[in-house]
Structures are given as C-alpha cells and as structure tokens.
Design an enzyme around this catalytic site. Structure first.
Site, PDB file in Angstrom:
ATOM      1  N   TYR A  92     -11.363  15.282  -5.880  1.00 30.49           N
ATOM      2  CA  TYR A  92     -10.534  14.637  -6.915  1.00 30.49           C
ATOM      3  C   TYR A  92      -9.727  15.698  -7.669  1.00 30.49           C
ATOM      4  O   TYR A  92      -8.523  15.549  -7.870  1.00 30.49           O
ATOM      5  CB  TYR A  92     -11.438  13.846  -7.869  1.00 30.49           C
ATOM      6  CG  TYR A  92     -10.676  13.092  -8.926  1.00 30.49           C
ATOM      7  CD1 TYR A  92      -9.965  11.930  -8.606  1.00 30.49           C
ATOM      8  CD2 TYR A  92     -10.649  13.528 -10.245  1.00 30.49           C
ATOM      9  CE1 TYR A  92      -9.255  11.234  -9.573  1.00 30.49           C
ATOM     10  CE2 TYR A  92      -9.952  12.840 -11.223  1.00 30.49           C
ATOM     11  CZ  TYR A  92      -9.257  11.689 -10.881  1.00 30.49           C
ATOM     12  OH  TYR A  92      -8.562  11.002 -11.841  1.00 30.49           O
TER      13      TYR A  92
ATOM     14  N   ASP B 153       0.865  -1.179   0.000  1.00 32.52           N
ATOM     15  CA  ASP B 153       0.000   0.000   0.000  1.00 32.52           C
ATOM     16  C   ASP B 153       0.903   1.230   0.000  1.00 32.52           C
ATOM     17  O   ASP B 153       1.609   1.474   0.988  1.00 32.52           O
ATOM     18  CB  ASP B 153      -0.882  -0.032   1.261  1.00 32.52           C
ATOM     19  CG  ASP B 153      -1.854   1.133   1.317  1.00 32.52           C
ATOM     20  OD1 ASP B 153      -1.646   2.133   0.596  1.00 32.52           O
ATOM     21  OD2 ASP B 153      -2.817   1.051   2.111  1.00 32.52           O
ATOM     22  N   ILE B 154       0.893   1.980  -1.092  1.00 29.75           N
ATOM     23  CA  ILE B 154       1.796   3.144  -1.168  1.00 29.75           C
ATOM     24  C   ILE B 154       1.310   4.312  -0.307  1.00 29.75           C
ATOM     25  O   ILE B 154       1.982   5.331  -0.220  1.00 29.75           O
ATOM     26  CB  ILE B 154       2.021   3.625  -2.625  1.00 29.75           C
ATOM     27  CG1 ILE B 154       0.687   3.941  -3.306  1.00 29.75           C
ATOM     28  CG2 ILE B 154       2.853   2.624  -3.415  1.00 29.75           C
ATOM     29  CD1 ILE B 154       0.829   4.858  -4.491  1.00 29.75           C
TER      30      ILE B 154
ATOM     31  N   ALA C  32      -8.891  18.647  -6.703  1.00 29.82           N
ATOM     32  CA  ALA C  32      -7.868  19.233  -5.823  1.00 29.82           C
ATOM     33  C   ALA C  32      -6.626  18.347  -5.803  1.00 29.82           C
ATOM     34  O   ALA C  32      -5.497  18.845  -5.860  1.00 29.82           O
ATOM     35  CB  ALA C  32      -8.426  19.416  -4.412  1.00 29.82           C
TER      36      ALA C  32
HETATM   37  N1  NAP Z   1     -10.295   6.094 -15.531  1.00 27.65           N
HETATM   38  C1  NAP Z   1     -10.405   7.386 -15.774  1.00 27.65           C
HETATM   39  O1  NAP Z   1     -11.454   7.879 -16.240  1.00 27.65           O
HETATM   40  C2  NAP Z   1      -9.247   8.300 -15.511  1.00 27.65           C
HETATM   41  C3  NAP Z   1      -9.210   9.549 -16.150  1.00 27.65           C
HETATM   42  C4  NAP Z   1      -8.147  10.409 -15.900  1.00 27.65           C
HETATM   43  C5  NAP Z   1      -7.144  10.031 -15.038  1.00 27.65           C
HETATM   44  N2  NAP Z   1      -7.211   8.805 -14.407  1.00 27.65           N
HETATM   45  C6  NAP Z   1      -6.129   8.460 -13.480  1.00 27.65           C
HETATM   46  O2  NAP Z   1      -5.438   7.340 -13.997  1.00 27.65           O
HETATM   47  C7  NAP Z   1      -4.890   6.560 -12.926  1.00 27.65           C
HETATM   48  C8  NAP Z   1      -5.291   5.105 -13.095  1.00 27.65           C
HETATM   49  O3  NAP Z   1      -6.702   5.025 -13.133  1.00 27.65           O
HETATM   50  P1  NAP Z   1      -7.470   3.697 -13.584  1.00 27.65           P
HETATM   51  O4  NAP Z   1      -8.603   4.115 -14.432  1.00 27.65           O
HETATM   52  O5  NAP Z   1      -6.501   2.686 -14.075  1.00 27.65           O
HETATM   53  O6  NAP Z   1      -8.070   3.242 -12.156  1.00 27.65           O
HETATM   54  P2  NAP Z   1      -8.196   1.768 -11.502  1.00 27.65           P
HETATM   55  O7  NAP Z   1      -8.551   0.778 -12.544  1.00 27.65           O
HETATM   56  O8  NAP Z   1      -9.080   1.916 -10.323  1.00 27.65           O
HETATM   57  O9  NAP Z   1      -6.721   1.482 -11.028  1.00 27.65           O
HETATM   58  C9  NAP Z   1      -6.151   2.210  -9.968  1.00 27.65           C
HETATM   59  C10 NAP Z   1      -5.036   1.386  -9.400  1.00 27.65           C
HETATM   60  O10 NAP Z   1      -4.449   2.106  -8.311  1.00 27.65           O
HETATM   61  C11 NAP Z   1      -4.062   1.152  -7.336  1.00 27.65           C
HETATM   62  N3  NAP Z   1      -4.054   1.728  -6.001  1.00 27.65           N
HETATM   63  C12 NAP Z   1      -5.031   2.491  -5.429  1.00 27.65           C
HETATM   64  N4  NAP Z   1      -4.677   2.823  -4.179  1.00 27.65           N
HETATM   65  C13 NAP Z   1      -3.451   2.262  -3.965  1.00 27.65           C
HETATM   66  C14 NAP Z   1      -2.555   2.253  -2.872  1.00 27.65           C
HETATM   67  N5  NAP Z   1      -2.845   2.889  -1.725  1.00 27.65           N
HETATM   68  N6  NAP Z   1      -1.385   1.562  -2.986  1.00 27.65           N
HETATM   69  C15 NAP Z   1      -1.081   0.916  -4.124  1.00 27.65           C
HETATM   70  N7  NAP Z   1      -1.887   0.905  -5.216  1.00 27.65           N
HETATM   71  C16 NAP Z   1      -3.049   1.566  -5.120  1.00 27.65           C
HETATM   72  C17 NAP Z   1      -5.110   0.030  -7.425  1.00 27.65           C
HETATM   73  O11 NAP Z   1      -4.446  -1.179  -7.135  1.00 27.65           O
HETATM   74  P3  NAP Z   1      -5.104  -2.371  -6.313  1.00 27.65           P
HETATM   75  O12 NAP Z   1      -6.565  -2.035  -6.068  1.00 27.65           O
HETATM   76  O13 NAP Z   1      -4.853  -3.533  -7.144  1.00 27.65           O
HETATM   77  O14 NAP Z   1      -4.293  -2.318  -5.108  1.00 27.65           O
HETATM   78  C18 NAP Z   1      -5.497   0.033  -8.889  1.00 27.65           C
HETATM   79  O15 NAP Z   1      -4.814  -0.959  -9.591  1.00 27.65           O
HETATM   80  C19 NAP Z   1      -5.410   7.203 -11.633  1.00 27.65           C
HETATM   81  O16 NAP Z   1      -4.408   8.035 -11.091  1.00 27.65           O
HETATM   82  C20 NAP Z   1      -6.593   8.039 -12.106  1.00 27.65           C
HETATM   83  O17 NAP Z   1      -6.815   9.139 -11.262  1.00 27.65           O
HETATM   84  C21 NAP Z   1      -8.223   7.932 -14.637  1.00 27.65           C
END
Ligand code: NAP
Length: 266
Positions: A158, A68-69, A160
């Site tokens: 978010y 957990d980061i 922020a």
């Molecule tokens: N999807 C969108 O619409 C979108 C748009 C713009 C930007 N983003 C950004 O893109 C990035 C990835 O998003 P995504 O769509 O791939 O979301 P996602 O499918 O929910 O993946 C997020 C990942 O972050 C990991 N994570 C969360 N908290 C953590 C913690 N405390 N320690 C370690 N790992 C942690 C989770 O890993 P586990 O649950 O496996 O631990 C999960 O694999 C995020 O920063 C998000 O804000 C997403």
C-alpha cells in the site's frame, strides 16, 4: 498560486461511491460543481446520486459512469465522457486497501493494488490531460495517504503505491509548472470508512493511530482544491512525523516496533 473556483468546475471523481468519495461528491455538489461520478457499481452510484441534496442544486449537473478504471476500456470511457463535459478537475480517489506481512499477500492482490492505486491514476491523468489543458484553469488532485510519506510495517505494498502516487504528483507538478494545470497530492490519515478491515482496525487501535471522520476529510480535500497548494497531509502529529521521516527515515525505524508486533501472524 491560483486556486480553483468550484462553482465553475466540472469534476471527475473516481471512487465516488466510497467512504471518502461520497461526502466529497456531496460537498462538491453543494459547492456548485458539475460532477461525473465514477465507480464500478451502478447501484452504488445511483444511490449516491439520490443522496445529493436537491436544495443544494440541480441534479442534472451530475452524471454517473460505472466502469473499472483498472481496464483500458474504463479509462477510455472516462476520457470520452470527460471531454464532452469540458472537465477541468480530475480527482483520483479510487483505491484498494492492502494490509499484512508481505509473505501473506498473494500475487493477484499485489498486482491489483498497484494497478488501482498507481497505474490507473497515471493512465487516467494521461488520458484526460489534453482536455484539462484546454480549460482556463485545471487541477489533478491525487488522493494519497500519510502512508505515502511514512511507511509502516504491514503496509509495504500500500505504501509503495501511495509513495509512487506522490512521486508521480511531484514530477508532474513540476513538469506542468507554468501551465494552467495544478497537480496536488492529498494525504489523509486513517479515515473511518469501510476501507479498513477489522485487522487494520485492531492494528490501528493497538498502535494508537489518530482517525478522522470522512466528512472532515472531504472538507479538507475541498480546501486543498480551492487553495491550489501542492500537498496537504491531515493530522497534527502525522504532519510532523512525515517531515521527520523525509529528513531521516532510518532514525525513525526503532519507533515502529509496536507496529511490527501488532501485525497479524503470516
Ligand atoms: N480510509 C482510510 O483510512 C484512508 C486513509 C488514507 C487514504 N485513503 C485513500 O482514500 C481513497 C478513498 O478511500 P475510502 O476510504 O473512501 O475507500 P472505500 O470506501 O473502499 O472506497 C474506495 C472506492 O474506490 C472505488 N474503486 C476501487 N477500485 C476501483 C476500480 N478498479 N475502478 C473504479 N473504482 C474503483 C470503489 O468503488 P466501487 O467498489 O463502488 O466500484 C470505492 O468506491 C483511497 O485512495 C484510499 O487509499 C483512505
């Protein structure tokens, strides 16, 4: 501007098993990079490892770390493994979604969103920086969002965190100018992953948000990394909107009435 050669790169990717992380991991692997895949769930990371195309290379280039980061122990674990792997690229991709009227968000959730999206990338970058500075070329790529430059109703917390991550990236980029470490900010628009709850999907539909498949976003992330550019935002209308918003944010306030009305009730 010096770009990054991925075939010589040793990368830490947080949130590796997620919707954007997994295709990014596969693309980096296919490009020849060494990878340290970080996430909280060992099972999801193991499944990701198995999904890497054996035709694309030797999986011994890849390692996984389930931590957990958002904890000091998680940061320290990544730091020590990254040092041993001579990591030269850190991709801060892990993130937590947050949506709803401010009054509907509970305190624990707000603190967790700020920790995951902003504090953890800052602490991880600080922890890895001495190792990155020892490499011939290095990069820190922070995955932000279009919402890190254009804040919408329902995304107060978010936005922020993602505005904060952009400020962190901009300041650090200037602080490290003239060193071998590039600092980059990547701003995807809505991406089709499990990150977006049914409420967010309904809001996006109501407001006509443009979306991208995660593979397209992963390819754009690699293009940014290779280019060495400071920032990249995805989506043509979004690219213009973030610029106008930067110049005259209050002038755009009235344009978001539809978004306000699309919010679930508190
Ligand atoms: N999807 C969108 O619409 C979108 C748009 C713009 C930007 N983003 C950004 O893109 C990035 C990835 O998003 P995504 O769509 O791939 O979301 P996602 O499918 O929910 O993946 C997020 C990942 O972050 C990991 N994570 C969360 N908290 C953590 C913690 N405390 N320690 C370690 N790992 C942690 C989770 O890993 P586990 O649950 O496996 O631990 C999960 O694999 C995020 O920063 C998000 O804000 C997403």
């Amino acid at each position: 501007m010096m770009g990054m050669k991925l075939e010589h790169a040793s990368v830490v990717l947080t949130g590796a098993a997620g919707g954007i992380g997994a295709p990014t991991a596969r693309a980096l692997f296919a490009a020849g990079a060494r990878l340290l895949l970080v996430g909280r769930h060992a099972g999801r990371l193991a499944a990701l490892m198995r999904s890497l195309d054996p035709q694309a290379g030797d999986r011994s280039r890849v390692d996984v770390l389930a931590v957990d980061i958002g904890t000091p122990a998680g940061i320290e674990a990544v730091r020590s493994v990254a040092l041993a792997r001579h990591v030269n690229v850190l991709i801060n991709n892990a993130g937590l979604a947050s949506f709803g009227r401010l009054g509907a968000l509970d305190e624990a959730h707000i603190l967790q969103a700020v920790t995951t999206n902003l504090v953890a990338p800052m602490l991880l970058t600080r922890a890895l920086l001495p190792g990155l500075q020892d490499q011939p070329a290095a990069a820190v790529l922070n995955v932000g969002s279009v919402l890190g430059r254009l804040a919408l109703p329902g995304f107060s917390v978010y936005s922020a965190t993602k505005f904060g991550l952009r400020g962190f990236s901009e300041a650090l980029r200037r602080e490290l100018a003239g060193t071998k470490v590039r600092v980059q900010y990547f701003g995807p628009r809505v991406t089709q992953t499990g990150f977006n709850s049914p409420e967010v999907e309904a809001y996006n539909q109501e407001t006509g948000a443009g979306t991208d498949p995660p593979e397209v976003v992963a390819a754009a992330l690699l293009t940014l990394l290779r280019s060495g550019a400071a920032e990249r935002f995805l989506g043509v209308p979004e690219k213009y909107a973030v610029r106008v918003n930067g110049l005259a944010p209050a002038a755009l306030d009235a344009a978001f009435k539809r978004h306000r009305l699309a919010l679930p009730d508190a």
